[in-house]
Each structure stands twice: as C-alpha cells, then as structure tokens.
Scaffold this active site. Structure first.
Site, mmCIF file in Angstrom:
data_model
loop_
_atom_site.group_PDB
_atom_site.id
_atom_site.type_symbol
_atom_site.label_atom_id
_atom_site.label_comp_id
_atom_site.label_asym_id
_atom_site.label_seq_id
_atom_site.Cartn_x
_atom_site.Cartn_y
_atom_site.Cartn_z
ATOM 1 N N THR A 60 0.935 -0.878 -0.161
ATOM 2 C CA THR A 60 0.043 0.125 0.051
ATOM 3 C C THR A 60 0.886 1.149 -0.687
ATOM 4 O OG1 THR A 60 -1.635 1.138 1.279
ATOM 5 C CG2 THR A 60 0.086 0.026 2.057
ATOM 6 N N HIS A 115 2.794 -11.471 14.485
ATOM 7 C CA HIS A 115 4.218 -12.146 15.189
ATOM 8 C C HIS A 115 3.673 -13.626 15.525
ATOM 9 C CE1 HIS A 115 7.496 -11.749 17.619
ATOM 10 N NE2 HIS A 115 6.987 -10.914 18.363
#
Length: 410
Positions: free
Chosen positions: A329, A381
């Site tokens: 993006t 994560h």
C-alpha cells in the site's frame, strides 16, 4: 411470470444492498438487459433480466439488504410496454424513422440509456435525491462525477429535474448542545472495511517495523530509462514494479512472510500474488497482480495500471480481489510521511510505502541531502519473528537502493 433473483456472487458473499434500480415497474426489458445495481462487500455488480418482458413489481427498495437467491423483482414475460406498441402503417412510420435517425444520442448515456457516472456520484445523488440525468457533467466524455453532483446541488432544480427519491441521509439535526449534525448511513463496503479491520486487529498479533530507503539510485535509473521503457512497452515505468520485485525476492527468502495461519497449521505459499491497494471514491480496494515472480517490469506495471483503471470505473470482478498472498500500500501518493498499515485479511504481511522527502542524511563522514522514503512492514507476530521481519524489510531496502541487484533478482 419470471422471477428476478439475487444470483450466486462468490463463496464468501451471501448478501448485498440494492444500490440503484435501473428499471421501474412498467418498463420494458430485453433478455440480458441490466435492471439493478447491487452493492456487495467487495464490488458492485449489475443484475440482468433472464426474460424479455415488462417489470411488473419490485420486491426490494433501494437501500434494502437482500440475500443470494432472494426474489427482488417480477417480470411479466413476453408483455410489452407502451413503448413497444404495434408499428404504424408504413406511410406514417417512415417519417418517424427518419426523424429518429437525425436525433443525436446524449453523450452521457450508455447503450442501456443509463447515465454514465462514478459509483461515488451515484451514491451522493441517491443521498441528495438528485436525478443523475439532470446533472451536467464537466467530463468531455459525459461521465458524471462527485463534483458534478455537488455543483448541481447549488443550481435550482426545474420541475422536470426534481428529486424522485427520498434522500438516504437524514437532514441536519441539532444535538442537545444545539450544534448541528448530519446522520449518514455507511455504505455496505465501508461497513465491511470497518468490520474486517477490527477483526484483523483482534485476531492477529500485529506488529510494525520501520526502515528508510535512499531513493537516489532508483530515481536516477527511472529518469534515464522511463522514455525508452514507455516507447518499448507502451506503459510508464513507476516505482511500484521495483517494490513488487523487491517484495517477491524477500518473500522467496523469508517464506513465513508469504504464509497464512490455518488453525494450528501454517500454509507456506509457493506462489506470489501481490495485492496492490488502490483508493477509489467508495473506499480502498486491493486488486491482486498474479504470479509476480513470473512477470517482468512492464507486465507488472501494465497489470497494476489495468487494475487501477478497473477500480476507478467500478469494473473489478470478485476474482480480481481474491487470493493475494501479500499486500503493498502506498500512502505516499496522498502525502503520508509515516504510517502503520493494517494486515489485509488472512495475510501475515503488508508493506507500507510513503512519500519521498528530501532530508539531510549521513553519507560516510559527510551530510548530504537525499530523497528518502520511510517504509513500514506490519506483520503477524504469531508466526513471524522480529528478526525475520526486520531482515525482510532490510532486504527490500537494499534492493531498492541498488536497483542493478534488483534486476538480477528479477
């Protein structure tokens, strides 16, 4: 009688919102002619009539939520409307036919006599109760845009152009403190974007790491090659193809960034379908450029341009938006200096590009003014460790700063 039902759209889409009826009761429709525009979570689709005849009844109003398989209209098959009356005798029909031939077709009408307008312009017109056919477009091709609708609001409407529909947005009201507010219903796409962004933040252990890229070398290379590139490939050389190639190289080395969590398993994807975020009048969409590892720079630039044009004209198909493995993006086109992008769906990584800004940086023992770009990698994560994420972003940085190496990687 023939029933018009909401068709199967995609596996993940079970309902939509009636955006606009293109035909009204009493109107005659041909088989295969569009009769209604449906707004879904991802794209707008137009539904056709499977039978020729006259619209007898509409069973859903604009703004209503309808489910796949639901009957939304009834067509009296084979019936004709007043406009389909028997032809007059030949001696009378000839002059009328001749008169019809000399009448120019309005520039802002498509073959189905539907005003050509952007989805955002249609939405605004519905909210304000404005007849799109009465709006004068500034576009020389006759396409009505948001600014045309906004300008039209300041022009007194003639009786013929008076609003035909009740505005969706409620009139301005005063709060308890006396300050005016206006209540506006969120579009289905905006509701879906909001819902999914919250879901991602609630289900993923999202973390963002940052770096900065010296854009000097890639800007010099682009400046030297862009004219020849355009002459050879008929497409402009931008930065997105370089970043896409750098991302693919990074994904090949750090494969967990190109993965997906499925229950207690990790799907390591061996293909590289890169989503490129595109801003439209109706919100952000992420069309997917397939097999970026097999495409050269011109093919990537061409695919991105094609997707951007389809997004602008609301022509994206559901297949264009599904199956991406990683997203890029670019908030820099709007002037964003730094941001933390949010993961896209089930993906575990997204790269955020930002505006290029000249800044003083240390080069050896001296200070120089260089064109710099901050980049951000948001990642899940749960399966990507900090070391892997930082290393991935560092590899992207090094490849962009040394485009010759990027060409070898590509």
């Amino acid at each position: 009688m023939a029933e018009i039902r909401v068709p199967e759209l995609a596996e993940s889409i079970t309902e939509g919102t009636i955006a606009q009826w293109l035909k009204q009761p009493g109107d005659y429709v041909e088989k295969g002619e569009y009769i209604v525009e449906l707004e879904t979570d991802k794209v707008n689709v137009e539904i056709i009539s499977e039978e020729a005849g006259t619209i007898k009844e509409l069973q859903a109003a604009e703004g209503d939520t309808v489910k796949v398989g639901q009957v939304i209209a009834i067509v009296e098959a084979g019936a004709t409307s007043a406009t389909q009356a028997p032809a007059a005798p030949a001696s009378e029909a000839a002059p009328k036919a001749e008169e019809k031939e000399v009448q120019p077709e309005p520039a802002k009408e498509d073959p189905n006599n539907r005003t050509v307008a952007s989805p955002a312009a249609r939405k605004l017109a519905r909210e304000k109760g404005i007849d799109l056919s009465a709006v004068k477009p500034a576009d020389p091709l006759g396409r009505v845009r948001v600014q045309d609708v906004e300008t039209h609001q300041d022009v007194p409407s003639s009786p013929a152009a008076a609003p035909q529909k009740t505005p969706v947005a409620a009139p301005a009201k005063k709060q308890d403190d006396g300050k005016p507010v206006e209540r506006e219903r969120m579009s289905r796409r905006r509701q879906t974007i909001a819902k999914r962004l919250v879901e991602v933040q609630q289900t993923a252990a999202m973390l963002t790491t940052f770096n900065e890229i010296d854009m000097t070398n890639i800007m010099d290379l682009r400046k030297r090659k862009k004219d020849k590139f355009f002459d050879d490939h008929d497409v402009r050389l931008g930065f997105m193809s370089f970043f896409t190639k750098a991302v693919v190289a990074g994904l090949k080395k750090y494969q967990y960034v190109n993965a997906e969590i499925d229950g207690d398993e990790v799907l390591l994807k061996k293909f590289y379908d890169i989503g490129v975020a595109v801003s439209t009048d109706d919100g952000l969409v992420v069309p997917v450029v397939r097999d970026c590892d097999r495409k050269n720079f011109s093919e990537i630039e061409g695919s991105i341009m094609e997707m951007a044009l389809k997004a602008r004209d609301n022509k994206l198909a559901l297949a264009d938006l599904q199956g991406g493995t990683f997203t890029i993006t670019n908030g820099g086109v709007f002037g964003s200096l730094l941001s933390t992008p949010i993961l896209n769906g089930s993906q575990v990584g997204i790269l955020g590009m930002h505006t290029i800004q000249k800044r003083p940086v240390a080069i050896g023992d001296s200070i120089e003014i260089r064109p710099m770009m901050y980049v951000a990698l948001s990642y899940d994560h749960r399966i990507i460790d900090g070391k892997e994420a930082v290393s991935f972003l560092k590899m992207v940085k090094e490849l962009i700063e040394n485009p010759e190496d990027l060409l070898l990687e590509g």
